[in-house]
Write an enzyme that holds these catalytic residues in place. Structure first.
Site, PDB file in Angstrom:
ATOM      1  N   TYR A  11       0.549  -1.127   0.045  1.00 52.51           N
ATOM      2  CA  TYR A  11       0.023  -0.030  -0.063  1.00 52.51           C
ATOM      3  C   TYR A  11       0.923   1.244   0.184  1.00 52.51           C
ATOM      4  O   TYR A  11       0.813   1.922  -0.958  1.00 52.51           O
ATOM      5  CB  TYR A  11      -0.917  -0.072   1.323  1.00 52.51           C
ATOM      6  CG  TYR A  11      -1.738   1.323   1.457  1.00 52.51           C
ATOM      7  CD1 TYR A  11      -2.401   1.930   0.290  1.00 52.51           C
ATOM      8  CD2 TYR A  11      -1.763   1.649   2.849  1.00 52.51           C
ATOM      9  CE1 TYR A  11      -3.247   3.073   0.559  1.00 52.51           C
ATOM     10  CE2 TYR A  11      -2.718   2.638   2.912  1.00 52.51           C
ATOM     11  CZ  TYR A  11      -3.296   3.488   1.850  1.00 52.51           C
ATOM     12  OH  TYR A  11      -4.030   4.494   1.875  1.00 52.51           O
ATOM     13  N   ASP A  58      11.495 -12.795  -0.650  1.00 51.11           N
ATOM     14  CA  ASP A  58      11.225 -12.404   0.742  1.00 51.11           C
ATOM     15  C   ASP A  58      12.437 -11.898   1.426  1.00 51.11           C
ATOM     16  O   ASP A  58      13.514 -12.624   1.065  1.00 51.11           O
ATOM     17  CB  ASP A  58      10.736 -13.857   1.543  1.00 51.11           C
ATOM     18  CG  ASP A  58      10.358 -13.530   3.145  1.00 51.11           C
ATOM     19  OD1 ASP A  58      10.705 -12.730   3.416  1.00 51.11           O
ATOM     20  OD2 ASP A  58       9.744 -14.344   3.654  1.00 51.11           O
ATOM     21  N   SER A 125       6.513   3.616  13.333  1.00 46.19           N
ATOM     22  CA  SER A 125       4.765   3.679  13.518  1.00 46.19           C
ATOM     23  C   SER A 125       4.612   4.558  14.824  1.00 46.19           C
ATOM     24  O   SER A 125       5.376   4.351  15.610  1.00 46.19           O
ATOM     25  CB  SER A 125       4.162   2.485  13.635  1.00 46.19           C
ATOM     26  OG  SER A 125       2.904   2.502  14.064  1.00 46.19           O
ATOM     27  N   TYR A 150       2.362  -5.962  17.421  1.00 42.63           N
ATOM     28  CA  TYR A 150       2.890  -5.104  16.020  1.00 42.63           C
ATOM     29  C   TYR A 150       3.612  -3.689  16.514  1.00 42.63           C
ATOM     30  O   TYR A 150       4.767  -3.737  15.827  1.00 42.63           O
ATOM     31  CB  TYR A 150       1.662  -4.842  15.316  1.00 42.63           C
ATOM     32  CG  TYR A 150       1.783  -3.595  14.466  1.00 42.63           C
ATOM     33  CD1 TYR A 150       2.486  -3.784  13.280  1.00 42.63           C
ATOM     34  CD2 TYR A 150       1.436  -2.052  14.772  1.00 42.63           C
ATOM     35  CE1 TYR A 150       2.790  -2.644  12.233  1.00 42.63           C
ATOM     36  CE2 TYR A 150       1.577  -1.318  13.700  1.00 42.63           C
ATOM     37  CZ  TYR A 150       2.332  -1.520  12.505  1.00 42.63           C
ATOM     38  OH  TYR A 150       2.536  -0.339  11.788  1.00 42.63           O
ATOM     39  N   LYS A 154       7.858  -2.867  16.055  1.00 39.46           N
ATOM     40  CA  LYS A 154       8.458  -1.500  15.465  1.00 39.46           C
ATOM     41  C   LYS A 154       9.405  -0.976  16.599  1.00 39.46           C
ATOM     42  O   LYS A 154      10.316  -0.252  16.312  1.00 39.46           O
ATOM     43  CB  LYS A 154       7.282  -0.503  15.283  1.00 39.46           C
ATOM     44  CG  LYS A 154       6.391  -1.030  14.280  1.00 39.46           C
ATOM     45  CD  LYS A 154       7.247  -0.962  12.919  1.00 39.46           C
ATOM     46  CE  LYS A 154       6.173  -1.493  11.703  1.00 39.46           C
ATOM     47  NZ  LYS A 154       7.092  -1.335  10.530  1.00 39.46           N
ATOM     48  N   ASN A 201      -8.167  -2.373   8.640  1.00 36.49           N
ATOM     49  CA  ASN A 201      -8.143  -1.132   8.978  1.00 36.49           C
ATOM     50  C   ASN A 201      -9.354  -0.243   8.701  1.00 36.49           C
ATOM     51  O   ASN A 201     -10.436  -0.910   7.849  1.00 36.49           O
ATOM     52  CB  ASN A 201      -7.057  -0.405   8.235  1.00 36.49           C
ATOM     53  CG  ASN A 201      -5.521  -1.157   8.536  1.00 36.49           C
ATOM     54  OD1 ASN A 201      -5.037  -1.683   7.602  1.00 36.49           O
ATOM     55  ND2 ASN A 201      -5.147  -0.815   9.721  1.00 36.49           N
ATOM     56  N   ARG A 297     -11.409  -3.195  20.541  1.00 37.71           N
ATOM     57  CA  ARG A 297     -10.363  -4.300  19.952  1.00 37.71           C
ATOM     58  C   ARG A 297      -9.319  -4.253  20.686  1.00 37.71           C
ATOM     59  O   ARG A 297      -8.511  -3.175  21.163  1.00 37.71           O
ATOM     60  CB  ARG A 297     -10.023  -3.621  18.462  1.00 37.71           C
ATOM     61  CG  ARG A 297      -9.123  -4.692  17.695  1.00 37.71           C
ATOM     62  CD  ARG A 297      -9.067  -4.011  16.283  1.00 37.71           C
ATOM     63  NE  ARG A 297      -8.133  -2.854  16.154  1.00 37.71           N
ATOM     64  CZ  ARG A 297      -7.941  -2.282  15.132  1.00 37.71           C
ATOM     65  NH1 ARG A 297      -8.324  -2.681  14.118  1.00 37.71           N
ATOM     66  NH2 ARG A 297      -7.134  -1.130  15.010  1.00 37.71           N
TER      67      ARG A 297
HETATM   68  N1  UFG Z   1     -11.655   0.734  13.613  1.00 38.11           N
HETATM   69  C1  UFG Z   1     -12.989   0.289  13.839  1.00 38.11           C
HETATM   70  N2  UFG Z   1     -13.458  -0.589  13.153  1.00 38.11           N
HETATM   71  C2  UFG Z   1     -12.792  -1.145  12.171  1.00 38.11           C
HETATM   72  C3  UFG Z   1     -11.368  -0.953  11.875  1.00 38.11           C
HETATM   73  C4  UFG Z   1     -10.802  -0.092  12.551  1.00 38.11           C
HETATM   74  O1  UFG Z   1     -13.670   1.018  14.563  1.00 38.11           O
HETATM   75  O2  UFG Z   1     -13.423  -2.199  11.403  1.00 38.11           O
HETATM   76  C5  UFG Z   1     -10.925   1.687  14.475  1.00 38.11           C
HETATM   77  C6  UFG Z   1      -9.883   1.050  15.469  1.00 38.11           C
HETATM   78  O3  UFG Z   1     -10.301   0.568  16.574  1.00 38.11           O
HETATM   79  C7  UFG Z   1      -8.863   2.410  15.528  1.00 38.11           C
HETATM   80  C8  UFG Z   1      -9.102   3.028  14.183  1.00 38.11           C
HETATM   81  O4  UFG Z   1     -10.454   2.607  13.695  1.00 38.11           O
HETATM   82  O5  UFG Z   1      -9.588   2.948  16.520  1.00 38.11           O
HETATM   83  C9  UFG Z   1      -8.122   3.104  13.341  1.00 38.11           C
HETATM   84  O6  UFG Z   1      -7.851   1.467  13.140  1.00 38.11           O
HETATM   85  P1  UFG Z   1      -7.005   0.637  12.073  1.00 38.11           P
HETATM   86  O7  UFG Z   1      -6.871  -0.567  12.238  1.00 38.11           O
HETATM   87  O8  UFG Z   1      -7.277   1.586  10.756  1.00 38.11           O
HETATM   88  O9  UFG Z   1      -5.466   1.562  12.175  1.00 38.11           O
HETATM   89  P2  UFG Z   1      -4.603   1.728  13.688  1.00 38.11           P
HETATM   90  O10 UFG Z   1      -4.993   2.781  14.530  1.00 38.11           O
HETATM   91  O11 UFG Z   1      -4.648   0.321  14.346  1.00 38.11           O
HETATM   92  O12 UFG Z   1      -3.117   1.914  13.222  1.00 38.11           O
HETATM   93  C10 UFG Z   1      -2.079   0.966  13.172  1.00 38.11           C
HETATM   94  C11 UFG Z   1      -0.823   1.884  13.534  1.00 38.11           C
HETATM   95  C12 UFG Z   1      -0.526   2.549  12.311  1.00 38.11           C
HETATM   96  C13 UFG Z   1      -0.257   1.755  11.202  1.00 38.11           C
HETATM   97  C14 UFG Z   1      -1.553   0.911  11.004  1.00 38.11           C
HETATM   98  C15 UFG Z   1      -1.486  -0.109   9.716  1.00 38.11           C
HETATM   99  O13 UFG Z   1      -0.960   2.730  14.302  1.00 38.11           O
HETATM  100  O14 UFG Z   1       0.883   3.087  12.548  1.00 38.11           O
HETATM  101  O15 UFG Z   1      -2.043   0.091  12.064  1.00 38.11           O
HETATM  102  O16 UFG Z   1      -2.397  -0.999   9.723  1.00 38.11           O
HETATM  103  F1  UFG Z   1      -0.153   2.326  10.072  1.00 38.11           F
END
Ligand code: UFG
Length: 341
Positions: A11, A58, A125, A150, A154, A201, A297
């Protein structure tokens, strides 16, 4: 200048390859396609009008990686994106995360040392901050225990880079970029996020729900200590993030860095809650999204967003794309994917 991009079909990697090429660099992709698709290569080619040399290997495989460095002869720098990246999944499969994320960095550093390649941009991250005491986080904010394996990978990778750089005989120069949450897609809608299976995500889950692929978005918890009870993140457009890599690579090649390891937050400097993102998406797309608030989560940090001052002052880097435009680009990309089946 030749830049090896591990995870270059992924991505962020694919967007960085485009920006590097358009800035005059010669990118070379290394990717094992474990979490990316060949179609990203066609997308890159369609945007830049050229084929990017690509190695399907890889980068935790020492022998295979050595072959790349041998074949390419002179590599000026490496951007190391290749890693697993899902917070929730890392709680389920910690060993796979440590093996892949830490293992691939160790192998890469071994091979870079052997071939005397001394410039590295590493994908770190904001998860390295853990649950911070105060917001926004600056690069000097002390790292708390990571909330997920994860995040711990990092933190460990950053430690590895510091130790390797401190070794007296090592000539490594590294910029650690601590990304906040990348979203959206290239404006051409030829490359974007390609989640395999059910997205982990937020934004791809939102766009797939709007497209009718998923029935309903579950918001992971509405009882956090935040203004609307949902998590707060700093959502940065992926092309803005990709551009930060071009600036970082140039800084390394120019030997402008003030230390052998420099660290930068790469975010917008603004926090948005999950509900705000949903509302902004509704505004950007003109659609109503089917969502409900579910349980928390595991591994989620309640709130985090960047102090982006250092990147602006030292790198001259500033994000350009609004949340609304970022979400509009994500929706355009989703619609393109849908049309193409
Ligand atoms: N979320 C939901 N529902 C979903 C998916 C996510 O509510 O179906 C919420 C999560 O709980 C979180 C927010 O949306 O509060 C963002 O969640 P993401 O999974 O999109 O991303 P994260 O914050 O978990 O991000 C992490 C790291 C980043 C990294 C990213 C890549 O903090 O640095 O994962 O996956 F880039």
């Amino acid at each position: 200048m030749k830049i090896l991009v591990t995870g270059g079909a992924g991505y962020i990697g694919s967007h960085a390859v485009v920006e590097l090429y358009q800035a005059g660099y010669q990118p070379v992709i290394v990717d094992n396609f474990s979490n990316s698709e060949e179609s990203a290569l066609a997308g890159i080619e369609a945007i830049i009008g050229a084929k990017v040399p690509t190695y399907r290997i890889d980068c935790a495989d020492n022998a295979a990686l050595r072959t790349v460095f041998q074949t390419e002869e002179k590599i000026d720098g490496v951007i190391h994106f290749a890693a697993y990246k899902a917070v929730g999944e890392s709680v389920q499969k910690p060993l796979a995360y440590f093996q892949n994320n830490v293992g691939s960095l160790l192998t890469l550093l071994e091979v870079m040392t052997e071939f005397e390649v001394t410039n590295l941009v590493f994908s770190s991250s904001c998860t390295v901050y853990g649950i911070p005491d105060a917001l926004p986080v600056t690069e000097a904010t002390p790292s708390k225990p990571a909330s997920s394996p994860y995040g711990r990978t990092k933190q460990m990778c950053e430690d590895v880079v510091h130790d390797v750089s401190a070794a007296p005989t090592n000539k490594l120069h590294t910029i650690l970029l601590r990304y906040f949450n990348p979203i959206g897609a290239h404006n051409s809608a030829k490359i974007g996020e390609l989640p395999l299976g059910v997205p982990n995500n937020l934004v791809p889950y939102i766009t797939q729900t709007a497209a009718g692929i998923r029935e309903q978005l579950t918001i992971n918890g509405g009882d956090y200590d935040t203004p609307d009870g949902t998590n707060i993140r700093d959502y940065i457009h992926v092309v803005d993030l990709a551009k930060a890599h071009v600036v970082a690579v140039q800084r390394l090649l120019d030997r402008k860095a003030s230390e052998v390891v420099e660290t930068f937050n790469v975010g917008t400097g603004h926090g948005n809650s999950v509900l705000e993102v949903v509302q902004a998406f509704e505004q950007a797309s003109g659609l109503k999204l089917n969502y409900h608030i579910g349980p928390r989560r595991a591994g989620d940090v309640p709130a985090i967003y960047a102090d982006a001052t250092k990147a602006e002052q030292v790198l001259g880097f500033k994000t350009e794309t609004s949340l609304l435009d970022s979400l509009a680009s994500a929706w355009k990309w989703q619609q393109t994917l849908h049309k193409n089946g």
